[in-house]
Scaffold this active site. Structure first.
Site, PDB file in Angstrom:
ATOM      1  N   GLY A   1       0.870  -1.248   0.215  1.00 50.86           N
ATOM      2  CA  GLY A   1       0.018  -0.025  -0.123  1.00 50.86           C
ATOM      3  C   GLY A   1       0.816   1.310  -0.028  1.00 50.86           C
TER       4      GLY A   1
ATOM      5  N   LYS B   1       1.600  -6.726   8.237  1.00 46.62           N
ATOM      6  CA  LYS B   1       1.842  -5.635   7.611  1.00 46.62           C
ATOM      7  C   LYS B   1       2.902  -4.800   8.170  1.00 46.62           C
ATOM      8  CE  LYS B   1      -1.771  -1.865   6.420  1.00 46.62           C
ATOM      9  NZ  LYS B   1      -3.103  -1.594   6.409  1.00 46.62           N
TER      10      LYS B   1
ATOM     11  N   ASP C   1     -13.373   4.780   4.330  1.00 45.95           N
ATOM     12  CA  ASP C   1     -12.477   4.586   2.911  1.00 45.95           C
ATOM     13  C   ASP C   1     -12.831   3.172   2.311  1.00 45.95           C
ATOM     14  OD1 ASP C   1     -10.535   5.383   1.070  1.00 45.95           O
ATOM     15  OD2 ASP C   1      -8.995   4.191   2.175  1.00 45.95           O
TER      16      ASP C   1
HETATM   17  P1  AMP Z   1      -2.909  -2.590   2.567  1.00 48.74           P
HETATM   18  O1  AMP Z   1      -1.526  -1.812   2.696  1.00 48.74           O
HETATM   19  O2  AMP Z   1      -3.753  -2.835   3.814  1.00 48.74           O
HETATM   20  O3  AMP Z   1      -3.877  -1.893   1.495  1.00 48.74           O
HETATM   21  O4  AMP Z   1      -2.441  -4.053   1.727  1.00 48.74           O
HETATM   22  C1  AMP Z   1      -1.656  -3.615   0.393  1.00 48.74           C
HETATM   23  C2  AMP Z   1      -2.375  -5.244  -0.259  1.00 48.74           C
HETATM   24  O5  AMP Z   1      -1.580  -6.213   0.600  1.00 48.74           O
HETATM   25  C3  AMP Z   1      -3.766  -5.287  -0.272  1.00 48.74           C
HETATM   26  O6  AMP Z   1      -4.307  -4.375  -1.363  1.00 48.74           O
HETATM   27  C4  AMP Z   1      -3.728  -7.056  -0.425  1.00 48.74           C
HETATM   28  O7  AMP Z   1      -3.394  -7.144  -1.775  1.00 48.74           O
HETATM   29  C5  AMP Z   1      -2.650  -7.320   0.348  1.00 48.74           C
HETATM   30  N1  AMP Z   1      -3.152  -7.691   1.772  1.00 48.74           N
HETATM   31  C6  AMP Z   1      -3.322  -6.802   2.695  1.00 48.74           C
HETATM   32  N2  AMP Z   1      -3.561  -7.453   3.932  1.00 48.74           N
HETATM   33  C7  AMP Z   1      -3.762  -8.582   3.627  1.00 48.74           C
HETATM   34  C8  AMP Z   1      -4.156  -9.908   4.409  1.00 48.74           C
HETATM   35  N3  AMP Z   1      -4.567  -9.775   5.423  1.00 48.74           N
HETATM   36  N4  AMP Z   1      -4.260 -11.044   3.647  1.00 48.74           N
HETATM   37  C9  AMP Z   1      -3.653 -11.101   2.448  1.00 48.74           C
HETATM   38  N5  AMP Z   1      -3.416  -9.792   1.642  1.00 48.74           N
HETATM   39  C10 AMP Z   1      -3.369  -8.858   2.070  1.00 48.74           C
END
Ligand code: AMP
Length: 429
Positions: A20, A40, A133
């Protein structure tokens, strides 16, 4: 991060799942229990620099408050000197968006996800938590195709409401954002989330956005009037439901209680949809068959590639939002607009500093608008400008300067000689 590294002796870190704006997400395994999780990783530095520390803290406290089968669970939070780690439930099915990218969903499949989404959102609202969001990128699927709403980074707790009971930060991706959020007048988080759910429902069933314009300002206009067209393939019940949800007036917009009672929502799910259901159409087929009654440029919004863009991509792709032209003659007659990746507070400070150096009087009005005025009268009296800051997303704001009184030539001179050069370091292009 190295592959197969072990975090704090407890989690084996595997492949990168996604990225992200501020975070990287890794597939991981709890060494003690064998449980697969997603970790994350956020750079503390970036967060501190962009002033998002409070937001992250808020994200943590909010995620602790909510526990629902359709909300991604936060197991624990860890931190080192430089990084913050969120240990999250692993969503094996990835983003719901990837499904839409393969073709629009049948109404039944869209209903299944929409019901899960509404269930999660309703639950959050009952706890005083508003997502703010909601968009397909924040909707993940687990191994059973169950929807998991993620990313509460932009949520606001009920306590952060002002005395008028309305939330006051405009945020989120423009395409999914409710008109009242864009108009900065303060909004009710529940009603704003309902709007986003409506946009998501449209995208699920059509595979393109209801509101999309190459020019961001045009897009805001369409959103504020709820100008959209449904594909002819939509059932009458679905159109009726969307009409109730995508209502620009938040006060008469359909609330969740009525959404749940609507004919489309209540239709039982068939057996087929309880497995995976996608209309097996290629991108081209979807755009030629499904969009028959969509007009002009709106046809292009059917492009699946576009549906995958976030706010920043849309802005950088939009020729109609060409930043280099923002200070052109055309704009400088009565006002100017520019975007910045600084916070609203930083921009307010910058404008105040600029006003001091240009010997302008500054007043902050009740609605948050900054008023700049000359102390001496010009040809047509005091020259007055209003500066409004429009938070589109965290660290992405639109600043609008408008002449409200005085002579246009004097205004243009002030812009060219004083304001424009002083603002150069905060304009984001
Ligand atoms: P985010 O920063 O939360 O938007 O995460 C970036 C990307 O990571 C998301 O768009 C998903 O493709 C992947 N992602 C985030 N959280 C998860 C999760 N709990 N399980 C699997 N993929 C995830």
């Amino acid at each position: 991060m190295e592959e197969r590294s072990v975090l704090m002796g407890r989690y084996e870190i595997g492949r990168l799942l996604g990225q992200g704006t501020f975070a990287k997400v890794y597939y991981s395994r709890n060494l003690a229990t064998g449980q697969t999780v997603a970790i994350k990783v956020i750079d503390k530095d970036k967060i501190v620099k962009t002033g998002l520390m409070d937001q992250i803290k808020r994200e943590i406290s909010i995620m602790r408050l909510v526990r629902h089968p359709n909300i991604l669970q936060l197991f624990e939070v860890m931190a080192t000197k430089n990084k913050i780690y969120f240990v999250l439930e692993y969503a094996k099915g990835g983003e719901l968006f990837n499904k839409i990218a393969k073709g629009k969903l049948t109404e039944e499949a869209a209903r299944k996800y929409f019901q899960q989404l509404i269930g999660a959102v309703d639950y959050c609202h009952s706890r005083g938590v508003y997502h703010r969001d909601l968009k397909p990128e924040n909707l993940l699927l687990d191994e059973n195709e169950t929807l998991k709403v993620s990313d509460f980074g932009l949520s606001a707790l009920a306590e952060s409401k002002r005395q008028d009971g309305l939330l006051h930060t405009a945020c989120g991706t423009p395409a999914y954002v409710a008109p009242e959020v864009l108009s900065r007048k303060g909004y009710n988080g529940a009603q704003a989330d309902v709007w986003s759910c409506g946009v998501i429902l449209f995208v699920l069933a059509a595979s393109y956005l209801p509101f999309h314009e190459r020019n961001l300002i045009e897009m805001y206009k369409k959103i504020s009037k709820a100008q959209y067209r449904c594909p002819r393939s939509f059932s009458a019940e679905l159109k009726e439901l969307l009409y109730g949800i995508l209502n620009p007036d938040p006060n008469t917009r359909m609330p969740i209680s009525r959404i749940k009672r609507s004919a489309w929502y209540r239709k039982p799910l068939g057996l087929a949809v309880l497995k995976t259901e996608i209309v097996n159409k290629t991108c081209t087929e979807a755009t030629t068959s499904g969009l028959i009654d969509c007009v002009g440029s709106e046809r292009n919004q059917g492009s699946l590639a576009l549906a995958n863009l976030n706010a920043f991509d849309i802005i950088s792709l939009s020729t109609g939002f060409d930043l280099s032209r923002l200070f052109d003659e055309k704009y400088s007659q009565r006002g100017a607009r520019f975007t910045s990746n600084q916070s609203a507070e930083a921009i307010f400070e910058k404008l105040k500093e600029l006003a001091r150096s240009l010997k302008l009087k500054v007043t902050k009005k009740d609605d948050g608008v900054l008023k700049l005025a000359t102390t001496k009268e010009g040809r047509k009296g005091i020259l007055e400008l209003n500066a409004e800051i429009f938070e589109i997303a965290p660290s992405f704001v639109l600043v609008e300067l408008k002449k409200t009184n005085g002579d246009t030539l004097e205004y243009q001179k002030l812009m060219t000689d004083g304001i424009r050069p002083s603002l150069e370091d905060i304009v984001w292009a």
